[in-house]
Design an enzyme around this catalytic site. Structure first.
Site, PDB file in Angstrom:
ATOM      1  N   ARG A 148       6.534  10.390   1.042  1.00  0.00           N
ATOM      2  CA  ARG A 148       7.349   9.243   1.456  1.00  0.00           C
ATOM      3  C   ARG A 148       7.406   8.179   0.360  1.00  0.00           C
ATOM      4  O   ARG A 148       7.262   6.994   0.624  1.00  0.00           O
ATOM      5  CB  ARG A 148       6.783   8.638   2.735  1.00  0.00           C
ATOM      6  CG  ARG A 148       6.876   9.564   3.913  1.00  0.00           C
ATOM      7  CD  ARG A 148       6.412   8.905   5.161  1.00  0.00           C
ATOM      8  NE  ARG A 148       6.461   9.827   6.273  1.00  0.00           N
ATOM      9  CZ  ARG A 148       5.921   9.583   7.450  1.00  0.00           C
ATOM     10  NH1 ARG A 148       5.269   8.458   7.653  1.00  0.00           N
ATOM     11  NH2 ARG A 148       6.009  10.463   8.411  1.00  0.00           N
ATOM     12  N   CYS A 149       7.623   8.618  -0.844  1.00  0.00           N
ATOM     13  CA  CYS A 149       7.620   7.755  -2.012  1.00  0.00           C
ATOM     14  C   CYS A 149       9.022   7.728  -2.609  1.00  0.00           C
ATOM     15  O   CYS A 149       9.780   8.685  -2.461  1.00  0.00           O
ATOM     16  CB  CYS A 149       6.612   8.318  -3.030  1.00  0.00           C
ATOM     17  SG  CYS A 149       6.545   7.463  -4.607  1.00  0.00           S
ATOM     18  N   GLY A 150       9.359   6.654  -3.292  1.00  0.00           N
ATOM     19  CA  GLY A 150      10.645   6.602  -3.979  1.00  0.00           C
ATOM     20  C   GLY A 150      10.789   7.698  -5.021  1.00  0.00           C
ATOM     21  O   GLY A 150      11.907   8.084  -5.369  1.00  0.00           O
TER      22      GLY A 150
END
Length: 157
Positions: A32-34
């Site tokens: 769930r990271c950019g």
């Protein structure tokens, strides 16, 4: 590299000496990271170079903004279904602090970051390890997998 062990995402213990003689790209990953879309680029590197001896190793980490909240089964399903990942993935680890996995403590000692910092700053920090087991380079999360191709090709020989 030969002295390290890690738990694979399926729970098996893996002696990392299994990868002796290979070029390794070791990455702390998160779902769930950019930077999560880099999974696609990492998978492409694995597909393009594995026959020449590259192995991508993914180590999920939840130390940055709680961006890897799932358990190993959830992480594996996400990586497989959303990005087609089939390179070796491992159980969640810590990369900083007193509980940092020994592999990550070693990587940070071998190649310091920008301005000489040791700590991992964010998800998708990448380390390139040569066939001889020496850490060749450390790449910031913002450096895309595609941008690493020249360094990987040089390491593969």
């Amino acid at each position: 590299m030969q002295q390290f062990r890690a738990t694979a995402i399926d729970g098996r213990e893996v002696d990392l000496s299994t990868y002796a003689g290979k070029v390794l790209l070791i990455v702390n990953v998160a779902s769930r990271c950019g930077f999560t879309p880099q999974y696609a680029g990492l998978q492409q590197l694995w597909q393009d170079y594995r026959e020449r001896g590259l192995v991508v190793l993914g180590f999920p980490c939840d130390q940055f903004g709680h961006q890897e909240p799932g358990d190993e089964a959830q992480i594996h399903a996400f990586c497989t279904l959303d990005y087609g990942v089939d390179f070796p993935m491992f159980a969640k680890v810590e990369v900083n602090g007193a509980n940092a996995h020994p592999l990550w403590a070693w990587l940070k000692r071998e190649k310091r970051g920008l301005l000489g910092t040791g700590a991992i700053k964010w998800n998708f920090t990448k380390f390139l390890v040569g066939r001889d087991g020496r850490v060749l380079d450390r790449f910031a999360p913002s450096e895309t997998p595609e941008a690493l191709r020249p360094r990987i090709e040089a390491a593969l020989g």
